[in-house]
Design a protein around this motif. Sequence first.
Motif, PDB file in Angstrom:
ATOM      1  N   ASP A   1       0.622  54.409 -74.932  1.00 29.39           N
ATOM      2  CA  ASP A   1       0.917  52.992 -74.091  1.00 29.39           C
ATOM      3  C   ASP A   1       1.230  53.207 -72.479  1.00 29.39           C
ATOM      4  OD1 ASP A   1       1.399  50.522 -74.267  1.00 29.39           O
ATOM      5  OD2 ASP A   1       3.518  50.572 -74.707  1.00 29.39           O
ATOM      6  N   PRO A   2      -0.109  53.671 -71.819  1.00 32.40           N
ATOM      7  CA  PRO A   2       0.113  53.846 -70.638  1.00 32.40           C
ATOM      8  C   PRO A   2       0.489  52.241 -69.894  1.00 32.40           C
ATOM      9  CG  PRO A   2      -2.133  54.272 -71.126  1.00 32.40           C
ATOM     10  CD  PRO A   2      -1.118  54.113 -72.449  1.00 32.40           C
ATOM     11  N   GLU A   3       1.080  52.422 -68.824  1.00 29.13           N
ATOM     12  CA  GLU A   3       1.180  50.922 -68.279  1.00 29.13           C
ATOM     13  C   GLU A   3      -0.158  50.603 -67.501  1.00 29.13           C
ATOM     14  OE1 GLU A   3       4.830  50.865 -65.545  1.00 29.13           O
ATOM     15  OE2 GLU A   3       5.360  52.503 -67.012  1.00 29.13           O
ATOM     16  N   VAL A   4      -0.882  51.414 -67.117  1.00 28.22           N
ATOM     17  CA  VAL A   4      -2.311  50.969 -66.347  1.00 28.22           C
ATOM     18  C   VAL A   4      -3.445  51.771 -67.058  1.00 28.22           C
ATOM     19  CG1 VAL A   4      -3.448  51.164 -64.108  1.00 28.22           C
ATOM     20  CG2 VAL A   4      -1.019  51.186 -64.146  1.00 28.22           C
ATOM     21  N   LEU A   5      -4.568  50.874 -67.003  1.00 28.90           N
ATOM     22  CA  LEU A   5      -5.787  51.783 -67.882  1.00 28.90           C
ATOM     23  C   LEU A   5      -6.846  51.855 -66.681  1.00 28.90           C
ATOM     24  CD1 LEU A   5      -5.577  49.686 -71.309  1.00 28.90           C
ATOM     25  CD2 LEU A   5      -5.448  52.422 -70.817  1.00 28.90           C
ATOM     26  N   ILE A   6      -7.666  52.678 -66.530  1.00 29.31           N
ATOM     27  CA  ILE A   6      -8.604  52.980 -65.407  1.00 29.31           C
ATOM     28  C   ILE A   6      -9.851  53.139 -66.506  1.00 29.31           C
ATOM     29  CG2 ILE A   6      -9.653  54.499 -64.105  1.00 29.31           C
ATOM     30  CD1 ILE A   6      -7.088  54.760 -62.700  1.00 29.31           C
ATOM     31  N   PHE A   7     -10.944  52.339 -66.098  1.00 34.47           N
ATOM     32  CA  PHE A   7     -12.251  52.386 -66.985  1.00 34.47           C
ATOM     33  C   PHE A   7     -13.116  52.460 -65.548  1.00 34.47           C
ATOM     34  CE2 PHE A   7      -9.698  49.592 -69.724  1.00 34.47           C
ATOM     35  CZ  PHE A   7      -9.726  50.698 -70.793  1.00 34.47           C
ATOM     36  N   ASP A   8     -14.079  53.513 -65.986  1.00 36.17           N
ATOM     37  CA  ASP A   8     -15.322  53.520 -64.879  1.00 36.17           C
ATOM     38  C   ASP A   8     -16.490  53.257 -65.707  1.00 36.17           C
ATOM     39  OD1 ASP A   8     -16.786  54.358 -62.902  1.00 36.17           O
ATOM     40  OD2 ASP A   8     -16.623  56.340 -63.097  1.00 36.17           O
ATOM     41  N   GLU A   9     -17.020  52.269 -65.222  1.00 35.38           N
ATOM     42  CA  GLU A   9     -18.433  51.609 -65.814  1.00 35.38           C
ATOM     43  C   GLU A   9     -18.357  51.687 -67.483  1.00 35.38           C
ATOM     44  OE1 GLU A   9     -21.086  50.419 -64.096  1.00 35.38           O
ATOM     45  OE2 GLU A   9     -20.870  51.337 -62.129  1.00 35.38           O
ATOM     46  N   PRO A  10     -17.441  50.939 -68.137  1.00 32.45           N
ATOM     47  CA  PRO A  10     -17.170  50.976 -69.405  1.00 32.45           C
ATOM     48  C   PRO A  10     -18.499  50.509 -70.329  1.00 32.45           C
ATOM     49  CG  PRO A  10     -15.912  49.176 -68.665  1.00 32.45           C
ATOM     50  CD  PRO A  10     -16.483  49.856 -67.473  1.00 32.45           C
ATOM     51  N   THR A  11     -19.459  49.677 -69.837  1.00 34.92           N
ATOM     52  CA  THR A  11     -20.236  49.236 -70.760  1.00 34.92           C
ATOM     53  C   THR A  11     -21.919  50.149 -70.573  1.00 34.92           C
ATOM     54  OG1 THR A  11     -21.033  47.670 -69.241  1.00 34.92           O
ATOM     55  CG2 THR A  11     -19.506  47.121 -70.968  1.00 34.92           C
ATOM     56  N   ASN A  12     -21.582  51.170 -69.583  1.00 34.66           N
ATOM     57  CA  ASN A  12     -22.994  51.867 -69.477  1.00 34.66           C
ATOM     58  C   ASN A  12     -23.462  52.357 -70.554  1.00 34.66           C
ATOM     59  OD1 ASN A  12     -23.603  51.825 -66.601  1.00 34.66           O
ATOM     60  ND2 ASN A  12     -22.902  53.896 -66.175  1.00 34.66           N
ATOM     61  N   GLY A  13     -24.728  52.289 -70.532  1.00 33.34           N
ATOM     62  CA  GLY A  13     -25.453  53.005 -72.000  1.00 33.34           C
ATOM     63  C   GLY A  13     -25.383  52.147 -73.099  1.00 33.34           C
ATOM     64  N   LEU A  14     -24.906  50.908 -73.025  1.00 31.40           N
ATOM     65  CA  LEU A  14     -24.700  50.289 -74.525  1.00 31.40           C
ATOM     66  C   LEU A  14     -25.882  49.100 -74.543  1.00 31.40           C
ATOM     67  CD1 LEU A  14     -20.571  49.873 -74.690  1.00 31.40           C
ATOM     68  CD2 LEU A  14     -22.260  51.578 -75.611  1.00 31.40           C
ATOM     69  N   ASP A  15     -26.130  48.799 -75.740  1.00 29.70           N
ATOM     70  CA  ASP A  15     -27.011  47.634 -75.938  1.00 29.70           C
ATOM     71  C   ASP A  15     -26.174  46.247 -75.720  1.00 29.70           C
ATOM     72  OD1 ASP A  15     -25.606  47.222 -78.190  1.00 29.70           O
ATOM     73  OD2 ASP A  15     -27.045  47.837 -79.606  1.00 29.70           O
ATOM     74  N   PRO A  16     -27.055  45.235 -75.719  1.00 25.82           N
ATOM     75  CA  PRO A  16     -26.364  43.867 -75.286  1.00 25.82           C
ATOM     76  C   PRO A  16     -25.135  43.574 -76.287  1.00 25.82           C
ATOM     77  CG  PRO A  16     -28.649  43.637 -75.016  1.00 25.82           C
ATOM     78  CD  PRO A  16     -28.556  45.045 -75.914  1.00 25.82           C
ATOM     79  N   GLN A  17     -25.380  44.054 -77.576  1.00 22.79           N
ATOM     80  CA  GLN A  17     -24.040  43.685 -78.663  1.00 22.79           C
ATOM     81  C   GLN A  17     -22.999  44.392 -78.251  1.00 22.79           C
ATOM     82  OE1 GLN A  17     -24.853  44.206 -82.748  1.00 22.79           O
ATOM     83  NE2 GLN A  17     -22.730  43.461 -83.075  1.00 22.79           N
ATOM     84  N   GLY A  18     -23.248  45.877 -77.721  1.00 23.41           N
ATOM     85  CA  GLY A  18     -22.079  46.663 -77.481  1.00 23.41           C
ATOM     86  C   GLY A  18     -21.332  46.296 -76.376  1.00 23.41           C
ATOM     87  N   ILE A  19     -22.166  45.710 -75.310  1.00 23.24           N
ATOM     88  CA  ILE A  19     -21.667  45.465 -74.043  1.00 23.24           C
ATOM     89  C   ILE A  19     -20.717  44.304 -74.396  1.00 23.24           C
ATOM     90  CG2 ILE A  19     -22.089  44.241 -71.977  1.00 23.24           C
ATOM     91  CD1 ILE A  19     -24.767  45.966 -71.696  1.00 23.24           C
ATOM     92  N   ALA A  20     -21.181  43.182 -75.114  1.00 25.86           N
ATOM     93  CA  ALA A  20     -20.441  42.090 -75.419  1.00 25.86           C
ATOM     94  C   ALA A  20     -18.916  42.537 -76.126  1.00 25.86           C
ATOM     95  CB  ALA A  20     -21.237  40.895 -76.062  1.00 25.86           C
ATOM     96  N   GLU A  21     -19.232  43.329 -77.219  1.00 24.01           N
ATOM     97  CA  GLU A  21     -17.955  43.846 -77.828  1.00 24.01           C
ATOM     98  C   GLU A  21     -16.975  44.579 -76.737  1.00 24.01           C
ATOM     99  OE1 GLU A  21     -20.490  45.233 -81.881  1.00 24.01           O
ATOM    100  OE2 GLU A  21     -19.420  46.481 -80.661  1.00 24.01           O
ATOM    101  N   ILE A  22     -17.584  45.315 -75.869  1.00 21.42           N
ATOM    102  CA  ILE A  22     -16.575  46.042 -74.901  1.00 21.42           C
ATOM    103  C   ILE A  22     -15.897  44.902 -74.121  1.00 21.42           C
ATOM    104  CG2 ILE A  22     -16.303  47.805 -72.981  1.00 21.42           C
ATOM    105  CD1 ILE A  22     -16.795  49.056 -75.752  1.00 21.42           C
ATOM    106  N   ARG A  23     -16.693  44.079 -73.475  1.00 23.12           N
ATOM    107  CA  ARG A  23     -16.234  42.980 -72.631  1.00 23.12           C
ATOM    108  C   ARG A  23     -15.026  42.339 -73.505  1.00 23.12           C
ATOM    109  NH1 ARG A  23     -21.398  41.108 -69.529  1.00 23.12           N
ATOM    110  NH2 ARG A  23     -21.871  42.901 -68.420  1.00 23.12           N
ATOM    111  N   ASN A  24     -15.440  41.791 -74.693  1.00 24.10           N
ATOM    112  CA  ASN A  24     -14.369  41.133 -75.389  1.00 24.10           C
ATOM    113  C   ASN A  24     -12.993  42.053 -75.728  1.00 24.10           C
ATOM    114  OD1 ASN A  24     -15.878  38.746 -75.721  1.00 24.10           O
ATOM    115  ND2 ASN A  24     -16.742  39.618 -77.862  1.00 24.10           N
TER     116      ASN A  24
END
Length: 297
Positions: free
Chosen positions: A145-168
């Motif tokens: 349960d960290p207070e801050v989360l850091i993501f670097d290009e979290p949808t890189n390499g995913l297909d459109p469905q994967g991208i939508a799921e990550i964004r949600n």
Amino acid sequence: MNVLRINGLTKRYGRITAVDELSLEVEQGMAYGILGPNGSGKTTTLGMVLDITHPDSGSFEWFEGQYGRDARRHVGALLETPNFYPYLNAIDNLVIVAHIKQVKAPRFEELLKLVNLYERRTSKFRTYSLGMKQRLAIASAMVGDPEVLIFDEPTNGLDPQGIAEIRNTLQRIAETGKTIIMASHILDEVEKVCSHVAIIKNGHLLASGTVGAIISDDFLVEIAAEDMPGLQAAFKTDNRIKKAELQDNGILLLHLENETLAAAINEWAFSKGHTLSHLRIVKKSLEAEFLEITANQ
Ligand SMILES: Nc1ncnc2c1ncn2[C@@H]1O[C@H](COP(=O)(O)OP(=O)(O)OP(=O)(O)O)[C@@H](O)[C@H]1O
């Protein structure tokens, strides 16, 4: 509370200045996007604030210094997809993560529900789609349960469905009030997930502010007067205005459909009984500028 303050951070690799005198501030609860084309210095910036890369000059401070050297324990990061055990399921993989992080009472079920993997929690990792693997990686960054989360290009390499799921998933995490710092080269992604954005190019900060103000097709005008609540109320009910939002700096930001003369806005305010002490047409070309920068890659 100020979660991260970066002050004049600079990193050089030989003759390349990857990050150049970068300054920005992230407040608690923000979903903060660092938006820039490939090679603009996003990963290097995240590397420095995570103590992976040593800056040449400048400084940064986490949580206004309240945790001292322990601050890093309050920050969860996902820079590249971690190696999970293919023959173990989601829960067993997270048990190992919790063990490594020395987290005493990890809330796996809650986490797996948040990243929408609860139904598949007992399936082996190797049976997951790329999007599911990335969502497990997000859950693993959240163990403890960290207070801050850091993501670097979290949808890189995913297909459109994967991208939508990550964004949600990221939107849901942001809605819980957790502070998120996310690097991305995709304007649309930052617009969907983030509340605030800093646009960087060649390691320089081009602009920063709320997503509404920085990335918008609207014609934007900043105004202020002595009676700010009165001014806001007057413009909120004005149907010539799409949106009137009070910014953190106390100035009212008007969103208009079309370009409008400053004199007209002044007149509108005056007719509502307010004398403007500040009126600034905000450059609306930032989005166009960013698209141009990325198009030239
Ligand atoms: N270890 C390194 N050695 C030499 N140059 C580096 C190193 N790491 C990064 N750079 C250079 O620094 C600049 C910034 O790179 P960085 O990876 O931070 O950008 P980025 O915005 O994260 O881009 P990307 O999304 O492509 O990773 C680039 O010109 C890159 O080539």
